[in-house]
Design a protein around this motif. Structure first.
Motif, PDB file in Angstrom:
ATOM      1  N   ARG A 184     -40.970  21.347 -43.966  1.00 48.26           N
ATOM      2  CA  ARG A 184     -41.021  20.002 -43.398  1.00 48.26           C
ATOM      3  C   ARG A 184     -39.624  19.451 -43.103  1.00 48.26           C
ATOM      4  O   ARG A 184     -39.473  18.274 -42.821  1.00 48.26           O
ATOM      5  CB  ARG A 184     -41.745  19.045 -44.357  1.00 48.26           C
ATOM      6  CG  ARG A 184     -43.259  19.031 -44.229  1.00 48.26           C
ATOM      7  CD  ARG A 184     -43.900  20.281 -44.732  1.00 48.26           C
ATOM      8  NE  ARG A 184     -43.523  20.564 -46.108  1.00 48.26           N
ATOM      9  CZ  ARG A 184     -43.682  21.748 -46.698  1.00 48.26           C
ATOM     10  NH1 ARG A 184     -44.181  22.771 -46.022  1.00 48.26           N
ATOM     11  NH2 ARG A 184     -43.304  21.943 -47.950  1.00 48.26           N
ATOM     12  N   GLY A 211     -42.451  15.999 -36.190  1.00 56.13           N
ATOM     13  CA  GLY A 211     -42.882  17.354 -35.823  1.00 56.13           C
ATOM     14  C   GLY A 211     -42.840  17.652 -34.340  1.00 56.13           C
ATOM     15  O   GLY A 211     -43.789  18.222 -33.800  1.00 56.13           O
ATOM     16  N   THR A 226     -45.136  20.646 -34.064  1.00 58.00           N
ATOM     17  CA  THR A 226     -44.944  21.523 -35.220  1.00 58.00           C
ATOM     18  C   THR A 226     -45.939  21.050 -36.277  1.00 58.00           C
ATOM     19  O   THR A 226     -45.610  20.302 -37.190  1.00 58.00           O
ATOM     20  CB  THR A 226     -43.495  21.463 -35.729  1.00 58.00           C
ATOM     21  OG1 THR A 226     -42.617  21.741 -34.639  1.00 58.00           O
ATOM     22  CG2 THR A 226     -43.271  22.491 -36.827  1.00 58.00           C
ATOM     23  N   ASN A 255     -48.232  25.519 -33.079  1.00 55.94           N
ATOM     24  CA  ASN A 255     -47.177  25.216 -34.044  1.00 55.94           C
ATOM     25  C   ASN A 255     -45.789  25.241 -33.402  1.00 55.94           C
ATOM     26  O   ASN A 255     -44.815  25.711 -33.995  1.00 55.94           O
ATOM     27  CB  ASN A 255     -47.218  26.181 -35.233  1.00 55.94           C
ATOM     28  CG  ASN A 255     -46.463  25.628 -36.442  1.00 55.94           C
ATOM     29  OD1 ASN A 255     -46.613  24.471 -36.803  1.00 55.94           O
ATOM     30  ND2 ASN A 255     -45.634  26.458 -37.059  1.00 55.94           N
ATOM     31  N   PRO A 277     -45.760  17.411 -40.436  1.00 55.18           N
ATOM     32  CA  PRO A 277     -46.566  18.637 -40.503  1.00 55.18           C
ATOM     33  C   PRO A 277     -47.656  18.507 -41.570  1.00 55.18           C
ATOM     34  O   PRO A 277     -47.473  17.818 -42.592  1.00 55.18           O
ATOM     35  CB  PRO A 277     -45.539  19.710 -40.876  1.00 55.18           C
ATOM     36  CG  PRO A 277     -44.240  19.184 -40.331  1.00 55.18           C
ATOM     37  CD  PRO A 277     -44.316  17.692 -40.527  1.00 55.18           C
TER      38      PRO A 277
END
Length: 427
Positions: free
Chosen positions: A32, A47, A52, A275, A404
């Motif tokens: 993270r 993110g 992400t 992702n 995340p």
């Protein structure tokens, strides 16, 4: 960094936004956390705009990418593609749409653009219903259905767009109503609108408005809309680009909070599934997906490498119940932020669900949006080691928090403490 910033300005459009007075170059990440070119570490609560989704440098995803890149990187949709078929099978099953077909794109914009193409071709209409305060992408067709002035740079459009009430619960003419009466008023507005126009092709709606500041209607609004839409033969497109894959905690898809009358006709997705890889797509029942009467392909949609990454990422989040983690840790984070906000007269509302949280800032003692305060908190949070986003209608006065989905309780507490200091410093 100033040298890179000057180079950026010399070759990039002026409208290409950068965060911070002194923009940051992110060089690497893990879990993270991310690091900038000066070696500073930040807890990432945004993110890459909710992209992400699982974690930075997730070993399972990086391994899948490397292994697939070592075999073949690209082929296009003109050839059979095993990772694409395998991912499509999984997404079709997860979508809840009967007899589903899946088409992969490279972004959420392209996914929504495709959904609009399908809906207008299927219904033979270029009219679209959209929600006020919405955002659906940056292509010519998607900016034209975006109900957020700050992100819609032209009034020219290939579509005729009509905007419906309901995306923002705590502002507007129905804000003071109960949830039940709010839904009744929005349905009445929709019925009235349909009585004064030709039949539209579809309603496109985000279950939780992302760029609009993580606003959402009461659960059940789109189920109530669905009864009206079905009666008029209007399709429902659920834009799950930001809400998909369990981020809201309560559900895997945002539409499931409105599930009384079943899934949408068309569902779009992007952002978190890869992702960080460039993946988007459309799911629709076969009758709708197959309505086009001309050839179509995607050169980069369904790339073997992005499909391999998405398969690994999807497996990881399902096997580890990251939806459940979003519900548990997100619930704790929301309550912690509400406690922090109680001490700040600049905070009008802390809202959201799961790990999709908005903090709306106003000028103290008023209901007036305060974009300057939002910018100041963004800067102060970065100085404290936390990256967050911002959004919220034309005035960009909402702090957007979307870490995340592997976020831990300790990291949630760390981020909340930094935000508390940032709110105090900005005040």
């Amino acid at each position: 960094m100033s040298g890179l910033y000057e180079r950026h300005r010399a070759v990039s459009p002026e409208w290409l936004a950068l965060y911070y007075r002194h923009p940051v170059e992110l060089t690497h990440g893990e879990g993270r956390y991310v690091w900038d070119a000066d070696g500073n570490r930040y807890l990432d609560f945004f993110g890459g705009i909710l992209t992400t989704m699982t974690a930075h440098a997730l070993p399972e995803v990086t391994k899948a990418v490397a292994e697939q890149a070592g075999r073949i990187i690209h082929s296009s949709t003109l050839y059979l593609n095993r990772p694409m078929v395998e991912l499509a099978e999984r997404i079709a099953a997860l979508s809840g749409i009967p007899d589903a077909r899946v088409f992969f794109t490279t972004s959420g914009t392209e996914a929504n653009d495709t959904a609009l193409l399908l809906a207008t071709a299927y219904r033979g209409s270029n009219q679209i219903l959209a929600m006020r305060n919405s955002y659906h992408g940056r292509s010519f067709s998607t900016v034209s259905i975006t109900g957020n002035q700050a992100w819609s740079p032209t009034s020219l459009s290939p579509l005729q767009t009509l905007y419906v009430h309901g995306g923002v619960r705590s502002r507007g003419p129905y804000a003071e109503l109960s949830d039940e009466r709010f839904i009744e008023a929005c349905v009445a507005d929709l019925e009235d609108l349909l009585g004064h126009t030709r039949v539209p092709a579809a309603l496109i709606a985000e279950p939780v408005q992302g760029v609009g500041g993580f606003t959402s209607p009461p659960d059940g609004l789109f189920a109530a809309f669905r009864q009206v839409l079905d009666r008029h033969g209007v399709l429902w497109i659920s834009d799950e680009v930001q809400t998909g894959w369990g981020r809201t905690g309560d559900h895997f898809w945002g539409w499931q909070a409105h599930a009384e009358h079943g899934p949408p006709d068309i569902l779009t997705f992007a952002k978190g599934i890869g992702n960080g890889m460039s993946v988007g797509g459309v799911v629709a029942r076969a009758e709708v997906m197959n309505c086009l009467d001309a050839n179509s392909i995607s050169t980069f949609g369904g790339s073997p490498v992005t499909m391999a990454a998405s398969l690994a990422n999807l497996s990881y989040l399902l096997e580890r119940d990251l939806q459940g983690n979003a519900r548990r840790v997100g619930g704790l984070l929301i309550e912690r932020l509400r406690s922090v906000a109680a001490a700040s007269p600049a905070v009008r509302e802390v809202r959201g669900r799961g790990l999709m949280i908005g903090i709306e800032l106003v000028r103290p003692g008023t209901d007036e949006a305060d974009p300057e305060a939002a910018a100041a908190v963004l800067e102060a949070a970065r100085a404290g080691g936390l990256l967050i986003g911002k959004g919220g209608g034309h005035h960009t006065s909402v702090l957007r928090i979307a870490p995340p989905l592997t976020l831990t309780v300790a990291e949630a507490e760390e981020g909340a403490a930094i935000l508390a200091d940032a709110l105090h410093a900005a005040a």
